[in-house]
Each structure stands twice: as C-alpha cells, then as structure tokens.
Design an enzyme around this catalytic site. Structure first.
Site, PDB file in Angstrom:
ATOM      1  N   LYS A 145       8.757  -3.411 -47.834  1.00 17.95           N
ATOM      2  CA  LYS A 145       9.648  -4.122 -48.768  1.00 17.95           C
ATOM      3  C   LYS A 145       8.852  -4.955 -49.762  1.00 17.95           C
ATOM      4  CE  LYS A 145      12.491  -4.677 -44.663  1.00 17.95           C
ATOM      5  NZ  LYS A 145      11.665  -5.086 -43.514  1.00 17.95           N
TER       6      LYS A 145
ATOM      7  N   HIS B  35      13.432  -6.983 -50.856  1.00 22.95           N
ATOM      8  CA  HIS B  35      13.619  -7.754 -49.619  1.00 22.95           C
ATOM      9  C   HIS B  35      14.822  -8.717 -49.679  1.00 22.95           C
ATOM     10  CE1 HIS B  35      11.066  -8.989 -45.923  1.00 22.95           C
ATOM     11  NE2 HIS B  35      12.343  -9.202 -45.680  1.00 22.95           N
TER      12      HIS B  35
ATOM     13  N   TYR C 219       5.512  -9.663 -43.772  1.00 26.08           N
ATOM     14  CA  TYR C 219       5.229  -9.721 -42.325  1.00 26.08           C
ATOM     15  C   TYR C 219       3.726  -9.777 -42.048  1.00 26.08           C
ATOM     16  CZ  TYR C 219      10.082  -7.957 -41.932  1.00 26.08           C
ATOM     17  OH  TYR C 219      11.433  -7.758 -42.045  1.00 26.08           O
TER      18      TYR C 219
ATOM     19  N   ASP D 122       9.836  -0.263 -39.369  1.00 24.48           N
ATOM     20  CA  ASP D 122      10.261  -1.140 -40.467  1.00 24.48           C
ATOM     21  C   ASP D 122       9.337  -2.342 -40.565  1.00 24.48           C
ATOM     22  OD1 ASP D 122      12.699  -1.991 -42.334  1.00 24.48           O
ATOM     23  OD2 ASP D 122      12.045  -3.762 -41.222  1.00 24.48           O
TER      24      ASP D 122
HETATM   25  N1  LIG Z   1      15.330  -7.361 -44.514  1.00 23.74           N
HETATM   26  C1  LIG Z   1      15.295  -8.557 -43.964  1.00 23.74           C
HETATM   27  O1  LIG Z   1      15.494  -9.577 -44.632  1.00 23.74           O
HETATM   28  C2  LIG Z   1      14.996  -8.684 -42.509  1.00 23.74           C
HETATM   29  C3  LIG Z   1      15.144  -9.928 -41.879  1.00 23.74           C
HETATM   30  C4  LIG Z   1      14.878 -10.010 -40.518  1.00 23.74           C
HETATM   31  C5  LIG Z   1      14.476  -8.883 -39.815  1.00 23.74           C
HETATM   32  N2  LIG Z   1      14.311  -7.679 -40.451  1.00 23.74           N
HETATM   33  C6  LIG Z   1      13.872  -6.460 -39.712  1.00 23.74           C
HETATM   34  O2  LIG Z   1      14.753  -6.237 -38.618  1.00 23.74           O
HETATM   35  C7  LIG Z   1      13.994  -6.148 -37.412  1.00 23.74           C
HETATM   36  C8  LIG Z   1      14.805  -6.592 -36.218  1.00 23.74           C
HETATM   37  O3  LIG Z   1      15.278  -7.910 -36.378  1.00 23.74           O
HETATM   38  P1  LIG Z   1      14.663  -9.178 -35.604  1.00 23.74           P
HETATM   39  O4  LIG Z   1      13.263  -8.901 -35.246  1.00 23.74           O
HETATM   40  O5  LIG Z   1      14.958 -10.376 -36.419  1.00 23.74           O
HETATM   41  O6  LIG Z   1      15.566  -9.345 -34.305  1.00 23.74           O
HETATM   42  P2  LIG Z   1      16.181  -8.413 -33.160  1.00 23.74           P
HETATM   43  O7  LIG Z   1      15.625  -7.048 -33.202  1.00 23.74           O
HETATM   44  O8  LIG Z   1      17.649  -8.610 -33.207  1.00 23.74           O
HETATM   45  O9  LIG Z   1      15.678  -9.161 -31.856  1.00 23.74           O
HETATM   46  C9  LIG Z   1      14.316  -9.263 -31.527  1.00 23.74           C
HETATM   47  C10 LIG Z   1      14.178 -10.260 -30.374  1.00 23.74           C
HETATM   48  O10 LIG Z   1      14.900  -9.809 -29.246  1.00 23.74           O
HETATM   49  C11 LIG Z   1      13.991  -9.592 -28.156  1.00 23.74           C
HETATM   50  N3  LIG Z   1      14.402  -8.331 -27.533  1.00 23.74           N
HETATM   51  C12 LIG Z   1      14.132  -7.062 -27.955  1.00 23.74           C
HETATM   52  N4  LIG Z   1      14.697  -6.156 -27.150  1.00 23.74           N
HETATM   53  C13 LIG Z   1      15.351  -6.841 -26.192  1.00 23.74           C
HETATM   54  C14 LIG Z   1      16.112  -6.440 -25.064  1.00 23.74           C
HETATM   55  N5  LIG Z   1      16.302  -5.157 -24.786  1.00 23.74           N
HETATM   56  N6  LIG Z   1      16.642  -7.417 -24.276  1.00 23.74           N
HETATM   57  C15 LIG Z   1      16.444  -8.721 -24.568  1.00 23.74           C
HETATM   58  N7  LIG Z   1      15.722  -9.163 -25.620  1.00 23.74           N
HETATM   59  C16 LIG Z   1      15.180  -8.220 -26.421  1.00 23.74           C
HETATM   60  C17 LIG Z   1      12.609  -9.546 -28.749  1.00 23.74           C
HETATM   61  O11 LIG Z   1      11.628 -10.089 -27.873  1.00 23.74           O
HETATM   62  P3  LIG Z   1      10.333  -9.248 -27.378  1.00 23.74           P
HETATM   63  O12 LIG Z   1       9.583  -8.770 -28.581  1.00 23.74           O
HETATM   64  O13 LIG Z   1       9.591 -10.284 -26.595  1.00 23.74           O
HETATM   65  O14 LIG Z   1      10.848  -8.120 -26.535  1.00 23.74           O
HETATM   66  C18 LIG Z   1      12.753 -10.485 -29.955  1.00 23.74           C
HETATM   67  O15 LIG Z   1      12.623 -11.825 -29.559  1.00 23.74           O
HETATM   68  C19 LIG Z   1      12.778  -7.049 -37.725  1.00 23.74           C
HETATM   69  O16 LIG Z   1      11.737  -6.902 -36.802  1.00 23.74           O
HETATM   70  C20 LIG Z   1      12.473  -6.609 -39.123  1.00 23.74           C
HETATM   71  O17 LIG Z   1      11.792  -5.364 -39.116  1.00 23.74           O
HETATM   72  C21 LIG Z   1      14.579  -7.577 -41.796  1.00 23.74           C
END
Ligand SMILES: NC(=O)c1ccc[n+]([C@@H]2O[C@H](COP(=O)([O-])OP(=O)(O)OC[C@H]3O[C@@H](n4cnc5c(N)ncnc54)[C@H](OP(=O)(O)O)[C@@H]3O)[C@@H](O)[C@H]2O)c1
Length: 276
Positions: A79, A112, A54, A49
């Site tokens: 997106k 988005h 990004y 994704d």
């Molecule tokens: N459509 C939208 O508006 C929107 C908005 C936000 C995000 N997104 C998408 O959703 C994806 C996921 O959301 P997100 O990146 O905001 O947050 P997330 O996946 O909830 O959390 C990512 C964070 O958690 C850490 N992490 C990952 N696995 C872990 C584990 N097993 N234990 C502890 N910490 C862990 C990562 O650090 P490390 O990398 O250092 O492991 C990073 O800091 C995004 O990357 C993006 O593709 C979409």
C-alpha cells in the site's frame, strides 16, 4: 462457497484473488516476518498483505524468495502510505516497495487511507502502474461511500478492492452493499477484532460448531463474501485461521453475529485520519 485455502474471488478485471491471506501489520521485519510468511505459505496460504508503513516489506520479500513457491502462484499486496500520496510520489513509493519486496510486479496496490485532497492524483498514479502492467489490480483502503463516489468522478479504472475495518462489532452493512453493487471486492482488516474475541455469543457458537471463536468470526466473513487477512505470528493460529471449510454457519447464526454490530472501531475513522 469457498472450499479450499487457495480458492479465489474474481475481481472485476478477471484477476483471481485468494479469499484468505496473511496480514503482517505489527510483525517485526527480519526473523519474525520471514517465519510467519514462510509458515503461512507452507500451510497453503497464497496471499500476503503488507504495506510500506509496516516496515517489513524486505522480510516479506525474503520469505517469498525462500518459500519455494512459484511467484505466479502468490498474491502480494502492498500500500502507498499517506505521506507518499500524490502522482509522482506514489510512482516513486511503488518502485521502492517493489525493490524492498524483491519483485518485478505486484498483484494488488492499494491507497492506504483516503486523506482529504490528494487521493484523485494518487489514483491516477495507480492507474498508470496498472496500465503499464506493473500491478495486476488496484484498489483502496478505508474509503467510505462518499470517498468512492468522489473518486469515481475522475477515475478511468474503478477500484477493484476496498480494504476496510470490518468485524462483528463493525459490520459496515451499507458500505458492503454499496461495494457489492459496484463490483468492488471488500476485504476486511482486523477481521478478528485484533484478537478481542471474548464475547458470550461467539463463545456459544464456538461450542455449538466445535470451532474456536476466531474460526466462527472468519467463517462469518467468508459467508458474507468478504476477503480476510487475519494476522498471526503463531503457527497453530496460522493453521487455525485457515481451517474453515468443514462447517457452515446457519442463516440464523449468521444473523446472531450480524446483531453484534455496535459500529465500534479499533482503528481511526477514515474521515478523521488525515494525511501526515
Ligand atoms: N488497510 C489498513 O488500514 C489496515 C489497518 C489495519 C490492518 N490491516 C491489515 O489487516 C491485517 C489484519 O488485521 P490486524 O492485524 O489489525 O488484526 P486481526 O487479524 O484482527 O487480529 C490479529 C491479532 O489477533 C491475534 N490472533 C490471530 N489469530 C488468532 C486466533 N486464532 N485466536 C486468537 N487470537 C488470534 C494475533 O496475535 P498473534 O499474532 O500473537 O497470534 C493478533 O494479536 C493486518 O495485519 C494488516 O495486514 C490493514
């Protein structure tokens, strides 16, 4: 119930979408994103994704090209960003994303953020791309129920996916129910609360099931019928976040996690996040 990392949900048009993917928000273009995506694919992930905003679509494309997995086995999402909303601008943005990714079709293209008054035109562009066979499925992100209802007044093709902020502190029960009733697959962003996993209930469940708090939360999503795209750039976490198939949360423990809801967002409320 999902038993394997490559298992898929079936979208309303019959397209299969993996339940688990790698998110790459805040992953640097170049070496970092190439390494993360290749590592994930090596460990069995098939869904990635990304988004125009990004600024790492080129690196994602490079990783796809180098990963050695046939294109048709992968599920690639990007997106259209807020400033590109509108009919012609969306078509142009799609072409630019495709070029950066080095692909000739996408699996899923999403709006988005809803913004206010342009998403109906943007959706028309997504419908054209879908009808032209340039994308296998189309959907939205951050749409509340009222946005979906408004969109469906003019849509010829219903959104197949709604990607929303969703995690134990923001369980989005009503929106989840509405999407299920309308055959719109919900996909959770920030499924791991952006790494804020330090919670006594999650710690207790982690101990009980001999899993990590991240695995407890991700398993909760899957048992709720939600697609997940946890982000990590670390190999051990990329593996950990996909090792979810040798345990199941009891109904009682699902309820304990449901009870953590506080309607707490880490990102903006879509009603207050306007197009720039
Ligand atoms: N459509 C939208 O508006 C929107 C908005 C936000 C995000 N997104 C998408 O959703 C994806 C996921 O959301 P997100 O990146 O905001 O947050 P997330 O996946 O909830 O959390 C990512 C964070 O958690 C850490 N992490 C990952 N696995 C872990 C584990 N097993 N234990 C502890 N910490 C862990 C990562 O650090 P490390 O990398 O250092 O492991 C990073 O800091 C995004 O990357 C993006 O593709 C979409």
């Amino acid at each position: 119930m999902i038993k394997h990392l490559a298992d898929c949900t079936v979208l309303q048009n019959g397209v299969k979408m993996p339940w688990i993917g790698l998110g790459v928000w805040r992953v640097d273009d170049g070496a970092q994103v190439v390494h993360a995506v290749k590592t994930a694919i090596q460990h069995g992930y098939r869904s990635i994704d990304t988004a125009m905003i990004y600024k790492n679509e080129e690196g994602v494309g490079q990783a796809i090209a180098e990963a050695g997995v046939p294109r048709e086995e992968l599920f690639i999402t990007t997106k259209v960003w807020n400033s590109d909303q509108g009919y012609d601008t969306t078509l142009a943005a799609f072409d630019e994303s495709l070029k950066k990714l080095g692909l000739d079709y996408l699996d899923l293209y999403l709006i988005h953020w809803p913004g206010t008054d342009k998403y109906a035109d943007t959706w028309k562009a997504l419908e054209k791309l879908y009808k032209d066979g340039k994308v296998r499925a189309i959907g939205v992100c951050n749409f509340h129920k009222h946005h979906l209802e408004e969109l469906m007044k003019t849509a010829e093709v219903k959104p197949m996916v709604n990607q929303i902020e969703l995690h134990p502190l923001l369980s989005q029960k009503e929106l989840l129910t509405y999407c299920k009733q309308n055959n719109i697959q919900v996909e959770a962003w920030s499924p791991l609360m952006q790494g804020n996993l330090d919670h006594p209930v999650l710690a207790k469940l982690a101990q009980k099931y001999e899993k990590t708090p991240a695995q407890i939360v991700l398993r909760w999503h899957l048992q709720n019928g939600v697609v997940i795209i946890p982000k990590s750039v670390k190999e051990h976490r990329i593996m950990e976040n996909a090792a979810l198939f040798d345990f199941a949360l009891s109904d009682e423990d699902m309820g304990r996690i449901n009870d953590l809801n506080q309607n707490q967002r880490f990102g903006p409320n879509p009603d207050e996040f306007f197009l720039v």
